[in-house]
Design a protein around this motif. Structure first.
Motif, PDB file in Angstrom:
ATOM      1  N   PRO A 126       0.466   4.424  10.372  1.00 15.98           N
ATOM      2  CA  PRO A 126       1.324   5.281  11.208  1.00 15.98           C
ATOM      3  C   PRO A 126       2.631   5.674  10.498  1.00 15.98           C
ATOM      4  CG  PRO A 126       0.490   3.425  12.483  1.00 15.98           C
ATOM      5  CD  PRO A 126       0.023   3.209  11.073  1.00 15.98           C
ATOM      6  N   GLU A 127       3.226   4.747   9.747  1.00 14.72           N
ATOM      7  CA  GLU A 127       4.501   5.093   9.103  1.00 14.72           C
ATOM      8  C   GLU A 127       4.305   6.135   7.993  1.00 14.72           C
ATOM      9  OE1 GLU A 127       3.153   2.090   9.424  1.00 14.72           O
ATOM     10  OE2 GLU A 127       3.421   0.818   7.652  1.00 14.72           O
ATOM     11  N   VAL A 128       3.118   6.114   7.377  1.00  9.96           N
ATOM     12  CA  VAL A 128       2.825   7.128   6.346  1.00  9.96           C
ATOM     13  C   VAL A 128       2.605   8.477   7.031  1.00  9.96           C
ATOM     14  CG1 VAL A 128       1.143   7.825   4.593  1.00  9.96           C
ATOM     15  CG2 VAL A 128       1.882   5.438   4.739  1.00  9.96           C
ATOM     16  N   MET A 129       1.829   8.469   8.112  1.00 10.00           N
ATOM     17  CA  MET A 129       1.576   9.728   8.822  1.00 10.00           C
ATOM     18  C   MET A 129       2.871  10.298   9.409  1.00 10.00           C
ATOM     19  SD  MET A 129      -0.352  12.110   9.405  1.00 10.00           S
ATOM     20  CE  MET A 129      -2.018  11.707   8.940  1.00 10.00           C
ATOM     21  N   GLY A 130       3.807   9.398   9.732  1.00  9.19           N
ATOM     22  CA  GLY A 130       5.111   9.855  10.228  1.00  9.19           C
ATOM     23  C   GLY A 130       5.850  10.695   9.187  1.00  9.19           C
ATOM     24  N   THR A 197     -15.149  25.307   8.122  1.00  2.57           N
ATOM     25  CA  THR A 197     -14.198  24.211   7.908  1.00  2.57           C
ATOM     26  C   THR A 197     -14.562  23.438   6.638  1.00  2.57           C
ATOM     27  OG1 THR A 197     -14.145  23.988  10.303  1.00  2.57           O
ATOM     28  CG2 THR A 197     -13.130  22.216   9.035  1.00  2.57           C
ATOM     29  N   ILE A 198     -13.545  23.173   5.828  1.00  3.88           N
ATOM     30  CA  ILE A 198     -13.759  22.355   4.619  1.00  3.88           C
ATOM     31  C   ILE A 198     -13.284  20.935   4.922  1.00  3.88           C
ATOM     32  CG2 ILE A 198     -13.180  22.068   2.176  1.00  3.88           C
ATOM     33  CD1 ILE A 198     -12.486  25.087   2.122  1.00  3.88           C
ATOM     34  N   PHE A 199     -14.150  19.952   4.673  1.00  3.14           N
ATOM     35  CA  PHE A 199     -13.818  18.533   4.934  1.00  3.14           C
ATOM     36  C   PHE A 199     -13.711  17.788   3.607  1.00  3.14           C
ATOM     37  CE2 PHE A 199     -16.288  20.072   8.505  1.00  3.14           C
ATOM     38  CZ  PHE A 199     -15.611  19.578   9.604  1.00  3.14           C
ATOM     39  N   VAL A 200     -12.637  17.042   3.441  1.00  3.93           N
ATOM     40  CA  VAL A 200     -12.521  16.209   2.232  1.00  3.93           C
ATOM     41  C   VAL A 200     -12.073  14.802   2.614  1.00  3.93           C
ATOM     42  CG1 VAL A 200     -11.651  16.122  -0.142  1.00  3.93           C
ATOM     43  CG2 VAL A 200     -11.537  18.291   1.121  1.00  3.93           C
ATOM     44  N   GLY A 201     -12.784  13.801   2.119  1.00  5.91           N
ATOM     45  CA  GLY A 201     -12.328  12.413   2.244  1.00  5.91           C
ATOM     46  C   GLY A 201     -11.368  12.165   1.098  1.00  5.91           C
ATOM     47  N   VAL A 202     -10.106  11.837   1.408  1.00  3.02           N
ATOM     48  CA  VAL A 202      -9.081  11.845   0.357  1.00  3.02           C
ATOM     49  C   VAL A 202      -8.522  10.465   0.003  1.00  3.02           C
ATOM     50  CG1 VAL A 202      -8.384  14.258   0.664  1.00  3.02           C
ATOM     51  CG2 VAL A 202      -7.295  12.479   2.057  1.00  3.02           C
ATOM     52  N   GLY A 203      -9.125   9.389   0.510  1.00  2.00           N
ATOM     53  CA  GLY A 203      -8.686   8.039   0.110  1.00  2.00           C
ATOM     54  C   GLY A 203      -7.198   7.818   0.288  1.00  2.00           C
ATOM     55  N   GLY A 204      -6.533   7.455  -0.799  1.00  2.00           N
ATOM     56  CA  GLY A 204      -5.111   7.113  -0.717  1.00  2.00           C
ATOM     57  C   GLY A 204      -4.156   8.293  -0.909  1.00  2.00           C
ATOM     58  N   SER A 205      -4.650   9.532  -0.813  1.00  2.00           N
ATOM     59  CA  SER A 205      -3.790  10.699  -1.130  1.00  2.00           C
ATOM     60  C   SER A 205      -2.563  10.799  -0.229  1.00  2.00           C
ATOM     61  CB  SER A 205      -4.590  12.001  -1.003  1.00  2.00           C
ATOM     62  OG  SER A 205      -5.670  11.991  -1.877  1.00  2.00           O
ATOM     63  N   PHE A 206      -2.701  10.438   1.059  1.00  2.00           N
ATOM     64  CA  PHE A 206      -1.538  10.558   1.957  1.00  2.00           C
ATOM     65  C   PHE A 206      -0.430   9.609   1.497  1.00  2.00           C
ATOM     66  CE2 PHE A 206      -4.296  11.816   5.943  1.00  2.00           C
ATOM     67  CZ  PHE A 206      -4.713  12.954   5.277  1.00  2.00           C
ATOM     68  N   ASP A 207      -0.850   8.429   0.997  1.00  2.00           N
ATOM     69  CA  ASP A 207       0.131   7.451   0.504  1.00  2.00           C
ATOM     70  C   ASP A 207       0.852   8.002  -0.736  1.00  2.00           C
ATOM     71  OD1 ASP A 207      -0.763   5.091   2.301  1.00  2.00           O
ATOM     72  OD2 ASP A 207      -2.601   5.734   1.359  1.00  2.00           O
ATOM     73  N   TRP A 209       1.200  11.338  -1.489  1.00  2.00           N
ATOM     74  CA  TRP A 209       2.015  12.512  -1.129  1.00  2.00           C
ATOM     75  C   TRP A 209       3.324  12.111  -0.443  1.00  2.00           C
ATOM     76  CZ3 TRP A 209      -2.889  15.322   1.074  1.00  2.00           C
ATOM     77  CH2 TRP A 209      -3.554  15.960   0.026  1.00  2.00           C
ATOM     78  N   THR A 210       3.324  10.936   0.189  1.00  2.00           N
ATOM     79  CA  THR A 210       4.556  10.502   0.856  1.00  2.00           C
ATOM     80  C   THR A 210       5.364   9.546  -0.026  1.00  2.00           C
ATOM     81  OG1 THR A 210       3.283   8.760   1.934  1.00  2.00           O
ATOM     82  CG2 THR A 210       3.704  10.756   3.224  1.00  2.00           C
ATOM     83  N   GLY A 211       4.923   9.357  -1.274  1.00  2.00           N
ATOM     84  CA  GLY A 211       5.692   8.536  -2.214  1.00  2.00           C
ATOM     85  C   GLY A 211       5.519   7.034  -2.016  1.00  2.00           C
ATOM     86  N   GLN A 212       4.524   6.616  -1.237  1.00  2.00           N
ATOM     87  CA  GLN A 212       4.309   5.173  -1.037  1.00  2.00           C
ATOM     88  C   GLN A 212       3.592   4.563  -2.235  1.00  2.00           C
ATOM     89  OE1 GLN A 212       5.500   4.015   2.157  1.00  2.00           O
ATOM     90  NE2 GLN A 212       6.214   6.107   1.930  1.00  2.00           N
ATOM     91  N   ILE A 213       2.769   5.379  -2.896  1.00  2.00           N
ATOM     92  CA  ILE A 213       2.040   4.932  -4.099  1.00  2.00           C
ATOM     93  C   ILE A 213       2.296   5.968  -5.192  1.00  2.00           C
ATOM     94  CG2 ILE A 213      -0.261   4.611  -5.098  1.00  2.00           C
ATOM     95  CD1 ILE A 213      -1.313   3.664  -2.538  1.00  2.00           C
ATOM     96  N   GLN A 214       2.482   5.487  -6.409  1.00  2.00           N
ATOM     97  CA  GLN A 214       2.673   6.417  -7.535  1.00  2.00           C
ATOM     98  C   GLN A 214       1.333   6.648  -8.225  1.00  2.00           C
ATOM     99  OE1 GLN A 214       5.695   7.768  -8.146  1.00  2.00           O
ATOM    100  NE2 GLN A 214       6.325   6.594  -6.347  1.00  2.00           N
ATOM    101  N   ARG A 215       1.082   7.904  -8.599  1.00  2.00           N
ATOM    102  CA  ARG A 215      -0.088   8.151  -9.449  1.00  2.00           C
ATOM    103  C   ARG A 215       0.210   7.690 -10.865  1.00  2.00           C
ATOM    104  NH1 ARG A 215      -3.092  13.720  -9.688  1.00  2.00           N
ATOM    105  NH2 ARG A 215      -4.679  12.476 -10.730  1.00  2.00           N
ATOM    106  N   ALA A 216      -0.827   7.538 -11.677  1.00  2.00           N
ATOM    107  CA  ALA A 216      -0.641   7.099 -13.065  1.00  2.00           C
ATOM    108  C   ALA A 216       0.186   8.123 -13.831  1.00  2.00           C
ATOM    109  CB  ALA A 216      -2.012   6.956 -13.712  1.00  2.00           C
ATOM    110  N   PHE A 231      -5.593  -0.533 -10.925  1.00  2.00           N
ATOM    111  CA  PHE A 231      -5.802  -1.983 -11.022  1.00  2.00           C
ATOM    112  C   PHE A 231      -4.462  -2.688 -11.219  1.00  2.00           C
ATOM    113  CE2 PHE A 231     -10.480  -2.018 -12.692  1.00  2.00           C
ATOM    114  CZ  PHE A 231     -10.909  -1.701 -11.421  1.00  2.00           C
ATOM    115  N   THR A 232      -3.557  -2.076 -11.990  1.00  2.00           N
ATOM    116  CA  THR A 232      -2.249  -2.701 -12.248  1.00  2.00           C
ATOM    117  C   THR A 232      -1.424  -2.732 -10.963  1.00  2.00           C
ATOM    118  OG1 THR A 232      -2.385  -1.287 -14.190  1.00  2.00           O
ATOM    119  CG2 THR A 232      -0.474  -2.721 -14.056  1.00  2.00           C
ATOM    120  N   LEU A 233      -1.466  -1.617 -10.206  1.00  2.00           N
ATOM    121  CA  LEU A 233      -0.677  -1.541  -8.963  1.00  2.00           C
ATOM    122  C   LEU A 233      -1.263  -2.419  -7.869  1.00  2.00           C
ATOM    123  CD1 LEU A 233       0.246   2.188  -8.266  1.00  2.00           C
ATOM    124  CD2 LEU A 233       1.629   0.422  -9.341  1.00  2.00           C
ATOM    125  N   GLU A 234      -2.591  -2.433  -7.791  1.00  2.00           N
ATOM    126  CA  GLU A 234      -3.274  -3.149  -6.706  1.00  2.00           C
ATOM    127  C   GLU A 234      -4.335  -4.068  -7.317  1.00  2.00           C
ATOM    128  OE1 GLU A 234      -3.035   0.398  -3.381  1.00  2.00           O
ATOM    129  OE2 GLU A 234      -4.525   0.556  -4.933  1.00  2.00           O
TER     130      GLU A 234
END
Ligand code: UDP
Length: 255
Positions: A126-130, A197-207, A209-216, A231-234
């Motif tokens: 919820p805090e990410v979706m916020g 309608t285009i459907f995509v399962g996006v895994g951790g993308s919301f995290d 896009w909101t800066g909760q997780i950094q991409r490599a 693997f290093t992050l998680e």
């Protein structure tokens, strides 16, 4: 008039595809594939994009129901480095199409074309979706946000959420519930949405896009080492992923 799933599958089959362990993979550049998804002929159930990696393929081997979802997806994209490696062994040079980049490019297109039909977002804490709607609107001010709900809802809220979401007639539905839940959700409910309608399962993308997780870092991405960064992050992922990864490598080498 919308074409049938069969006709659409035939149209898609004429474009470039390969297979890895019997799983079809669409080939091409990010731009071409985004363009193809937007111009795919409408069909009952819309257009399902899956972003394949070795872990998903092994999950598909273990669960035929999940395997069928992956094999019947309209746009199976080569996301994982292990998929690129298996294609290379067949003499096919293909760049990774990370799901997050594909989804970003779809959002960018909605923004640039000022598409009146918007994006529906489902998943993450919820805090990410916020934070997500503001983060996306900052980046894509012309984007129309049709619907947003976090991914931690009660079972009895599942169908009401789907109904409300479908009633907004989104052009794009991004589902971030983790694998395999997001793909199963799309399979179960895609028929309730409009045919383009285009459907995509996006895994951790919301995290991300909101800066909760950094991409490599870019260099690691370019070297197809994003999995190592994750693997290093998680580190808990190592245990979860190692066995399927080894199984996958063995199956590919065995041919
Ligand atoms: N998630 C969710 N509801 C759940 C479990 C997970 O919305 O019941 C979200 C989680 O917060 C994260 C995403 O699903 O944003 C999972 O992404 P990740 O790539 O970590 O999962 P994976 O696909 O690797 O399992």
């Amino acid at each position: 008039m919308p074409v049938s799933i069969q006709e659409n599958k035939e149209a898609l089959e004429t474009s470039k595809t390969a297979t890895v362990l019997d799983y079809p993979i669409r080939l091409g550049s990010l731009n071409d594939l985004v363009d193809a998804a937007f111009h795919a002929p409408p069909q009952a159930g819309g257009i399902h994009v899956v972003t394949l990696n070795p872990e998903m393929i092994i999950k598909g081997e273990e669960s035929p129901e999940f395997g069928d979802i992956l094999k019947n997806a309209d746009f199976p994209l080569p996301d994982g480095a292990g998929v690129i490696w298996a294609l290379k062994r067949q003499g096919i040079q293909q760049a990774r199409i990370p799901g997050i980049e594909f989804a970003t490019a779809l959002l960018e297109t909605l923004h640039q074309t000022q598409c009146p039909r918007g994006v529906a977002l489902l998943g993450a804490k919820p805090e990410v979706m916020g934070l997500l709607p503001m983060a996306l609107l900052k980046r894509f001010p012309n984007l129309s946000l049709a619907f947003a709900h976090d991914g931690f809802f009660r079972n009895e809220d599942l169908v009401p959420i789907v109904e409300e979401m479908a009633s907004t007639k989104p052009r794009l539905v991004l589902v971030a519930l983790g694998v395999p839940r997001q793909e199963q959700w799309i399979k179960a409910f895609r028929n309730r949405f409009t045919e383009d309608t285009i459907f995509v399962g996006v895994g951790g993308s919301f995290d991300v896009w909101t800066g909760q997780i950094q991409r490599a870092p870019k260099l690691m991405q370019a070297l197809n080492l994003e999995w190592l960064w994750r693997f290093t992050l998680e580190p808990w992922r190592i245990q979860r992923s190692m066995q399927p990864l080894l199984q996958y490598v063995w199956k590919v080498l065995k041919g």
